[in-house]
Design a protein around this motif. Structure first.
Motif, short mmCIF file in Angstrom:
data_model
loop_
_atom_site.label_atom_id
_atom_site.label_comp_id
_atom_site.label_asym_id
_atom_site.label_seq_id
_atom_site.Cartn_x
_atom_site.Cartn_y
_atom_site.Cartn_z
N LEU A 215 13.78 -29.66 -19.06
CA LEU A 215 13.18 -28.47 -19.67
C LEU A 215 14.03 -27.23 -19.42
O LEU A 215 13.53 -26.11 -19.40
CB LEU A 215 11.79 -28.23 -19.07
N TYR B 262 13.97 -23.99 -21.74
CA TYR B 262 12.72 -23.24 -21.62
C TYR B 262 12.70 -22.44 -20.32
O TYR B 262 12.40 -21.24 -20.32
CB TYR B 262 11.55 -24.22 -21.66
N LYS C 18 12.75 -18.39 -20.06
CA LYS C 18 11.60 -17.77 -19.41
C LYS C 18 12.05 -16.86 -18.28
O LYS C 18 11.60 -15.72 -18.15
CB LYS C 18 10.66 -18.86 -18.89
N TRP D 28 7.31 -17.63 -13.45
CA TRP D 28 8.61 -18.10 -13.94
C TRP D 28 9.33 -18.92 -12.89
O TRP D 28 10.17 -19.77 -13.18
CB TRP D 28 9.48 -16.93 -14.39
N TYR E 130 9.25 -22.89 -12.59
CA TYR E 130 10.03 -23.49 -13.68
C TYR E 130 11.52 -23.37 -13.40
O TYR E 130 12.28 -24.32 -13.54
CB TYR E 130 9.72 -22.79 -15.00
N GLN F 32 13.83 -26.65 -12.74
CA GLN F 32 14.81 -27.12 -13.71
C GLN F 32 16.24 -26.83 -13.26
O GLN F 32 17.17 -27.49 -13.72
CB GLN F 32 14.57 -26.45 -15.06
N TYR G 24 14.58 -11.65 -26.92
CA TYR G 24 14.28 -13.05 -27.16
C TYR G 24 15.10 -13.61 -28.32
O TYR G 24 15.70 -14.68 -28.21
CB TYR G 24 12.79 -13.24 -27.43
N LYS H 244 18.15 -16.28 -28.30
CA LYS H 244 18.02 -17.58 -28.97
C LYS H 244 19.39 -18.05 -29.48
O LYS H 244 19.74 -19.21 -29.32
CB LYS H 244 17.05 -17.41 -30.14
#
Lengths: 510, 496
Positions: free
Chosen positions: A152, A155, A159, A229, A232, A236, B433, B437
């Protein structure tokens, strides 16, 4: 060498740029050499540091954007000196123990850039330069988690980035407002922290600004409820990422409180003692309990890390020399201990590709050296006397006892809960018969791992027995800061709360 | 009996017209060259255009501040000089993008370059006057050229884009004309300084306030179209998508700078006169524009559309500085665009490099995110530079736009709009964000297919442009001080 701080900041970055040319088979050796030189430079900084002087040293001040009041302004005092040492040490040791082989060159270069930003944050005395390094540190970390992490990873990396980025933007608005107030009062623009210290702000301003800075720092620490946060990111991240994150990056938040919030907003800080203490105690107890419920060894350490950061926060807001010095010391000890624990989990993960405790049992008989070092680090993490973890934790609790005995008792339960979850990890993984067939043939620590862990063990024991060489300079600067805060405080409540040490020079630490 | 008109050359002060005349003459020279010899290569035209723009730049730089010329129609104040310089620099960076390794057919026409120069002249006229008619003429000269330039890109959706832009532009022009007509009817003058004088005397008359309301609404709509402010921004993403990447990058900077200048002249005048609601409306538009376009950018699948929404959001960010109506606020506009220009043109150039004639990834989009997946493995340097552009757009220090952002936010705080600075901060967080990306795609994912697609269109001149933009983005910290003090000096010299 008047400009040793600049050298410290930019040496890793320049080395990182040159690293693009280095062959990938030699990248690791290159990285370790550079990190070792950087560490030696920081040791040299320590030796040239005048421990009797509580103010800023090795100051460099060059205006770069005078119209904005931004200057290239660096300096260290007793508070930042040892955090820098810890940062360079953990980078070096992290690199030595690193087991990554894929894209190793990119990793080394990224780590060197990260080192620049870490040192930069701790030496910056200009708010914008501080902010610059603070934000830049997100980029290499994003890459480390996102490129080498678990399933993950993207993500978790995004985050991590967005959480901290959002918080720091609020902090930036706060910084701009302080500069504006400074401009209104003096007619000059300045982002220099030492200039800002001189500002006496009305209490309502202080409260708003404290809140703005709080968001930025609290997310980084991470304070409850902004901590989501972190599990995670740790879960990871590759081992090296977790080591740096826990050891250094989280300290940026607590350091920010000491460097900005306390001296700039003494009244607001005093008014926030209870809310922050409440959050810290929730953080200490709740995350410790969550840690107990984890099945994954790394998550246990991640949550225990949050719990210990709560202790640091509590100490900072004790508003006395014991508490704050204890916190700064605890920042160092937490950096070393949690970094080492993450490295230890990494060792077992490299061998078995799992971190689940249920997979292990009886490791002590298969990997005795590993078990001993793990045990020592675990004791230090719990805060056993004669380890580095005890000194800070004890001082923090001692300091906060003067604020509220009841809350201190509550916070003290963390030692008990900590002992419960840590020892249960140790018991289930290291003792008893070897339950899993695969574990019977595990190799003990190899020389690379031993060489990176043994220095940390030595430090843990040395500073646990004799913390004075580090504690005294920290205490010196902290006392100077407290005296200054007391003079600056405008409300009687704050003046009563801030405990001014009787004398700031040469007094022994209790 | 008619008196013979006697005008002395000195009173015309023709030097004020020199920059535009240089551009127009340059365009004519290109057309004449084409008449003489049909077989000249586009590289000649590119280099000629750059040379002419360099002369234009020199001529503008040499202008004296605060002079009027040509029957007092031309107004060379600090604002007009700074904005002309920005327009010319952006045009100089843009021109070499014609030198791609693949042949794109619009660049084979010399008319392209002639029109381009006429467009630059149009924008220069627009910013160098406070006469509503000349502004209108400049605006239309520039816009009509720009529509044609978009349509020259040989694609069905570029025609669509051009027609869409044209329709919207015509509508905006109509609103502008009507708004100006109301102002003229009100004051009997089309020169803004006279208008301001007349209005100042008559402030407070009910009828006058209603008329001001009418004219401001019309003009606000016109400029909201031009600046792509919410809710008049809907054309922008489609037009950017249809236009070639360089033109899209160009459109996100130059027409906006020009429109900002006119907005400063008109709305700044209203705010100065104490028409508070204009300020409120602009602030509301600013907040809505930056927030909503940011939210829209989040869901885009195409990098170019994302950048289009991001440019809208940056325009919203900047229009807020206009509402502050302080010297700092006005300086912030040009300073921000001065920094934004390099980064944004760089980002669009990166897209231009990856442009092919057929859509290999997606039936609808030219630049879907997947195209950039694993860019770091294909072209590490390119990925790092693109990431720097993205981080700069997101406002990560020490890259250029960060300095613009803090200047704008500082200007807002100074004028007592702390809430605005907070809104700006939160918006930057949202924006991070979608910029991130792309970074995530480039650095953390594996390439999808056809690894050469990302640098299909690459050539040396493009590399030079990107390299230049990258250096300007990274080294901003070293030139921020001179840039901001120059702009501040020019703006305050012209009384804003």
């Amino acid at each position: 060498m008047e400009n040793i701080l600049s050298i410290l900041v930019f040496f890793p970055a320049i080395a990182g740029l040159l690293g693009f040319v280095v062959d990938k088979d030699s990248a690791r050796a290159y990285g370790i050499t550079v990190a070792a030189i950087e560490f030696l430079l920081s040791v040299w900084l320590w030796f040239s540091f005048d421990t009797a002087n509580a103010g800023m040293q090795f100051v460099e001040l060059i205006p770069i954007i005078p119209d904005f009041g931004i200057s290239y302004y660096l300096g260290v005092d007793g508070i930042s000196l040892f955090i820098i040492l810890m940062a360079t040490l953990m980078t070096l040791i992290g690199m030595m123990s690193m087991s990554i082989t894929e894209n190793i060159k990119n990793m080394i270069i990224t780590l060197l850039f990260l080192e620049m930003t870490m040192v930069g944050v701790f030496v910056a005395l200009d708010a914008i330069i501080f902010y610059l390094f603070w934000e830049l540190s997100l980029v290499p970390m994003l890459y480390i988690i996102g490129a080498w992490g678990g399933p993950l990873r993207v993500y978790a990396a995004v985050k991590f980035f967005l959480y901290t980025f959002t918080g720091s933007l609020i902090m930036l608005v706060g910084m701009l407002f302080v500069a504006y107030v400074y401009h209104n009062l003096t007619g000059v623009w300045s982002f220099a922290i030492t200039d800002w210290y001189a500002l006496v702000l009305p209490v309502n301003y202080q409260l708003w600004l404290f809140a703005a800075f709080f968001v930025g720092f609290a997310i980084k620490v991470p304070m409850f409820p902004f901590h989501t946060w972190l599990p995670y990111a740790h879960g990871q991240a590759p081992t090296i990422g977790s080591v740096i994150l826990a050891a250094v990056l989280l300290k940026m938040g607590t350091y920010g409180f000491v460097r900005f919030s306390l001296p700039m907003f003494p009244d607001a800080s005093v008014l926030s003692i209870m809310p922050i203490a409440a959050l810290s105690i929730i953080m200490i107890i709740y995350t410790a309990m969550v840690a107990y419920a984890q099945k994954d060894m790394k998550q246990v350490i991640a949550y225990s890390s949050v719990s210990h950061m709560g202790i640091i926060m509590l100490g900072i807001f004790a508003m006395n020399a014991e508490g704050i010095s204890g916190s700064v010391f605890q920042m160092l000890s937490h950096g070393i201990v949690s970094g080492a624990l993450f490295m230890l989990v990494g060792v077992i993960y490299d061998r078995r590709h799992t971190k689940l405790m249920s997979e292990f049992g009886g490791l002590a008989s298969v990997m005795p050296k590993y078990a001993v070092i793990f045990g020592i680090m675990l004791m230090a993490s719990v805060g056993l006397p004669l380890t580095i973890g005890f000194v800070g934790e004890f001082l923090v609790l001692l300091g906060f006892y003067q604020v509220s005995p009841v809350l201190t008792v509550l916070a003290g339960t963390s030692i008990i809960i900590g002992a419960i979850y840590m020892l249960s990890v140790y018991k289930s993984s290291f003792f008893g018969p070897v339950t899993n067939e695969e574990n019977k043939s595990l190799k003990d620590l190899n020389s690379k791992e031993t060489w990176s862990l043994v220095p940390l063990v030595l430090i843990v024991v040395w500073l646990g027995v004799y913390p004075k060489p580090i504690l005294a300079p920290i205490d010196n600067s902290v006392k100077a800061m407290l005296t200054f805060m007391d003079e600056k405080a405008i409300t009687q409540e704050a003046k009563d709360m801030i405990k001014v040490p009787e004398s700031t020079n040469g007094r022994e630490v209790k | 009996m008619l008196q013979p008109i006697n005008v002395s050359m000195e009173s015309l002060n023709l030097i004020t017209l020199a920059p535009m005349l240089i551009a127009i003459a340059g365009g004519l020279i290109i057309l004449i060259l084409d008449l003489i010899n049909k077989n000249l290569h586009k590289s000649l035209y590119v280099m000629l255009t750059i040379l002419i723009l360099v002369i234009d730049f020199g001529a503008t730089l040499g202008l004296n501040v605060n002079v009027r010329g040509f029957f007092d129609v031309m107004l060379i104040d600090g604002v007009s000089i700074v904005s002309q310089l920005l327009i010319i620099v952006a045009s100089i960076i843009f021109t070499p993008l014609a030198l791609t390794s693949k042949r794109f057919h619009e660049y084979s026409y010399p008319e392209f370059f002639a029109l381009f120069l006429f467009m630059v002249a149009g924008f220069q006229f627009m910013v160098a006057s406070d006469n509503l008619i000349l502004i209108f003429v400049g605006l239309e000269t520039a816009s009509l050229s720009l529509y044609t330039l978009i349509a020259l890109h040989n694609r069905s959706n570029s025609y669509e884009a051009a027609v869409k832009y044209f329709t919207m532009g015509a509508l905006a022009a109509a609103f502008f004309a009507m708004g100006s007509a109301v102002i003229y009817a009100l004051t009997g003058s089309i020169e803004l300084y006279r208008v301001a004088e007349v209005l100042a005397v008559r402030m407070g008359e009910t009828g006058l306030m209603i008329a001001i309301f009418g004219s401001s609404v019309l003009l606000l709509v016109a400029f909201a179209f031009k600046l792509s402010l919410f809710p008049f921004h809907t054309w922008a993403p489609d037009v950017y998508e249809g236009a070639s990447a360089p033109l899209a990058g160009y459109m996100s900077v130059v027409p906006k700078v020009a429109a900002f200048v006119v907005s400063i002249r008109i709305f700044g005048m209203y705010i100065d006169l104490g028409v508070e609601w204009v300020r409120v409306v602009i602030l509301v538009l600013a907040v809505l524009t930056m927030t909503l376009s940011n939210l829209m950018a989040l869901v885009q699948e195409d990098v170019k559309r994302m950048l289009a929404y991001s440019s809208i959001s940056h325009a919203g960010f900047i229009i807020a500085a206009l509402a502050l109506d302080t010297t700092e606020g006005t300086t912030a506009i040009f300073f921000y665009y001065g920094l934004f220009m390099f980064t944004n043109l760089g980002a669009f150039t990166m897209l231009w490099m990856s442009r092919h004639k057929s859509r290999r990834f997606n039936a609808r989009f030219d630049h879907p995110y997947e195209k950039f997946a694993g860019f770091i493995k294909i072209m590490p340097m390119g990925a790092v530079i693109m990431a720097i552009f993205m981080l700069s757009l997101a406002g990560v220090p020490p890259f250029s736009i960060f300095w613009g952002k803090i200047y704008v936010m500082q200007a807002a705080v100074n004028s007592g709009y702390v809430w605005l600075a907070i809104v700006m901060g939160l918006n930057s967080a949202i924006a991070a964000y979608y910029y991130l990306k792309l970074v995530v795609y480039m650095f953390l994912k594996d390439p999808v297919k056809d690894v050469d697609t990302v640098y299909y269109n690459l050539s040396k001149p493009l590399m030079v442009v990107v390299g230049f933009a990258a250096v300007a983005t990274i080294a901003a910290i070293f030139y921020v001080q001179p840039l901001v003090s120059y702009i501040y000096y020019m703006i305050s010299a012209s009384g804003y």
